[in-house]
Design an enzyme around this catalytic site. Structure first.
Site, PDB file in Angstrom:
ATOM      1  N   ARG A 129      14.805 -11.149   3.969  1.00 10.41           N
ATOM      2  CA  ARG A 129      15.960  -9.981   4.674  1.00 10.41           C
ATOM      3  C   ARG A 129      17.302 -10.883   5.065  1.00 10.41           C
ATOM      4  O   ARG A 129      17.454 -11.207   6.404  1.00 10.41           O
ATOM      5  CB  ARG A 129      15.872  -8.866   5.203  1.00 10.41           C
ATOM      6  CG  ARG A 129      14.548  -8.431   4.569  1.00 10.41           C
ATOM      7  CD  ARG A 129      14.335  -7.105   4.135  1.00 10.41           C
ATOM      8  NE  ARG A 129      14.717  -6.706   5.464  1.00 10.41           N
ATOM      9  CZ  ARG A 129      14.415  -5.303   6.551  1.00 10.41           C
ATOM     10  NH1 ARG A 129      14.510  -4.634   5.505  1.00 10.41           N
ATOM     11  NH2 ARG A 129      14.083  -5.133   7.694  1.00 10.41           N
TER      12      ARG A 129
ATOM     13  N   LYS B  44       0.500  -1.177  -0.276  1.00  9.12           N
ATOM     14  CA  LYS B  44       0.420   0.094  -0.129  1.00  9.12           C
ATOM     15  C   LYS B  44       0.354   1.174   0.131  1.00  9.12           C
ATOM     16  O   LYS B  44       0.546   2.632  -0.436  1.00  9.12           O
ATOM     17  CB  LYS B  44      -1.102  -0.025   0.745  1.00  9.12           C
ATOM     18  CG  LYS B  44      -0.452  -0.047   2.829  1.00  9.12           C
ATOM     19  CD  LYS B  44      -1.054   0.249   3.469  1.00  9.12           C
ATOM     20  CE  LYS B  44      -1.034   0.665   4.744  1.00  9.12           C
ATOM     21  NZ  LYS B  44       0.542   0.884   5.030  1.00  9.12           N
TER      22      LYS B  44
ATOM     23  N   ARG C 238      -5.253   2.621  12.734  1.00  8.77           N
ATOM     24  CA  ARG C 238      -5.487   1.143  12.694  1.00  8.77           C
ATOM     25  C   ARG C 238      -6.351   0.680  13.769  1.00  8.77           C
ATOM     26  O   ARG C 238      -5.739  -0.152  13.546  1.00  8.77           O
ATOM     27  CB  ARG C 238      -3.654   1.528  13.033  1.00  8.77           C
ATOM     28  CG  ARG C 238      -3.120   0.206  13.334  1.00  8.77           C
ATOM     29  CD  ARG C 238      -1.837   0.163  13.733  1.00  8.77           C
ATOM     30  NE  ARG C 238      -1.200  -0.796  13.774  1.00  8.77           N
ATOM     31  CZ  ARG C 238       0.052  -1.471  13.563  1.00  8.77           C
ATOM     32  NH1 ARG C 238       0.841  -1.095  12.001  1.00  8.77           N
ATOM     33  NH2 ARG C 238       0.516  -2.563  13.801  1.00  8.77           N
TER      34      ARG C 238
ATOM     35  N   ARG D 171      18.456 -10.106  10.628  1.00  9.20           N
ATOM     36  CA  ARG D 171      18.235  -9.676  12.158  1.00  9.20           C
ATOM     37  C   ARG D 171      16.485 -10.405  12.422  1.00  9.20           C
ATOM     38  O   ARG D 171      16.173 -11.414  11.747  1.00  9.20           O
ATOM     39  CB  ARG D 171      17.717  -7.940  11.868  1.00  9.20           C
ATOM     40  CG  ARG D 171      18.736  -7.369  11.267  1.00  9.20           C
ATOM     41  CD  ARG D 171      18.254  -5.663  11.249  1.00  9.20           C
ATOM     42  NE  ARG D 171      16.637  -5.926  10.869  1.00  9.20           N
ATOM     43  CZ  ARG D 171      15.859  -4.928  10.936  1.00  9.20           C
ATOM     44  NH1 ARG D 171      16.544  -3.583  12.006  1.00  9.20           N
ATOM     45  NH2 ARG D 171      15.184  -4.823  10.769  1.00  9.20           N
TER      46      ARG D 171
ATOM     47  N   ARG E  15       3.954 -10.597  13.743  1.00 11.73           N
ATOM     48  CA  ARG E  15       3.861  -8.864  13.894  1.00 11.73           C
ATOM     49  C   ARG E  15       2.554  -8.572  12.794  1.00 11.73           C
ATOM     50  O   ARG E  15       1.675  -7.795  12.799  1.00 11.73           O
ATOM     51  CB  ARG E  15       5.239  -8.703  13.133  1.00 11.73           C
ATOM     52  CG  ARG E  15       5.306  -7.134  12.730  1.00 11.73           C
ATOM     53  CD  ARG E  15       6.503  -6.341  11.905  1.00 11.73           C
ATOM     54  NE  ARG E  15       7.284  -6.994  12.215  1.00 11.73           N
ATOM     55  CZ  ARG E  15       8.289  -6.815  11.632  1.00 11.73           C
ATOM     56  NH1 ARG E  15       7.735  -6.171  10.002  1.00 11.73           N
ATOM     57  NH2 ARG E  15       9.819  -7.755  11.590  1.00 11.73           N
TER      58      ARG E  15
END
Ligand SMILES: [Zn+2]
Length: 213
Positions: free
Chosen positions: A126, A13, A88, A159, A170
């Site tokens: 990542r 988005k 949110r 990480r 999350r």
């Protein structure tokens, strides 16, 4: 046209926000942009927000809402705007609705839907070089040699924030928080769902249709 963009991290988005705003001839901002702007200008709200963030606490809804409302009330945004990532929570949606009553509320809420499996795929993989911090991605920008930095030969590592179980958590938190917001706007008839797993062109077309029809 007053547009709100909703979608989990990795839904794409954010990359659509600027193009929607351009298409509509209005400005776009995320709540993060507004926080940074207030802190840079050293406003009362900016200092208040910072006092919470420094303690590692969430910035309370009323502080965030005041920042958002100040931005919305700016004469530069009277013709419309694109707001990315706010509201949110259900409490924020109700408060925004109350504040905007006199202006007729928001016109469109675009929700970018992407499956949890696809989000995990997009948000993991990542890696960063321990020595020079160059970022890599297992799929979109892999190093020539596995786990070795192309630039300096350093070791690549993942990480903790980017590990699959943390990413999954999350995504789950986002879903729990925002599902009531999605329902709130669905009942209002302002919600439009965008298939966030379609090609970039198809997403762009769906967005254009959602803000014009
Ligand atoms: Zn390196």
């Amino acid at each position: 046209m007053r547009v709100i963009l909703m979608g989990p991290p990795g839904s794409g988005k954010g990359t659509q926000a600027a193009s929607i705003a351009k298409r509509l001839g209005v400005e776009s901002a995320s709540s993060g942009d507004l926080f940074r702007d207030h802190q840079r200008r050293g406003t009362e709200l900016g200092q208040l927000a910072r006092s919470y963030m420094e303690r590692g606490a969430y910035v309370p809804d009323d502080v965030t809402i005041k920042m958002v409302m100040a931005w919305i009330d700016d004469p530069a945004h009277s013709a419309g705007f694109v707001l990315d990532g706010f509201p949110r929570t259900h409490a924020q949606a109700v408060a925004l609705d109350e504040e905007m009553k006199s202006q007729g509320g928001v016109d469109r809420v675009l929700f970018f839907r992407v499956s949890d499996t696809e989000l995990v795929r997009r948000l993991t993989g990542r890696m960063i070089c321990r020595q020079c911090q160059t970022p890599y991605h297992a799929i979109s920008s892999p190093p020539k040699q596995e786990c070795v930095c192309d630039a300096c030969g350093g070791e690549l590592y993942e990480r903790d924030d980017d590990k699959a179980e943390v990413v999954s958590k999350r995504i789950q938190v986002y879903g729990d928080e925002t599902e009531p917001v999605v329902e709130f706007y669905r009942r209002r008839g302002t919600l439009r769902e965008i298939d966030g797993e379609a090609t970039i062109d198809a997403v762009g077309e769906a967005v254009a249709a959602a803000v014009s029809g």
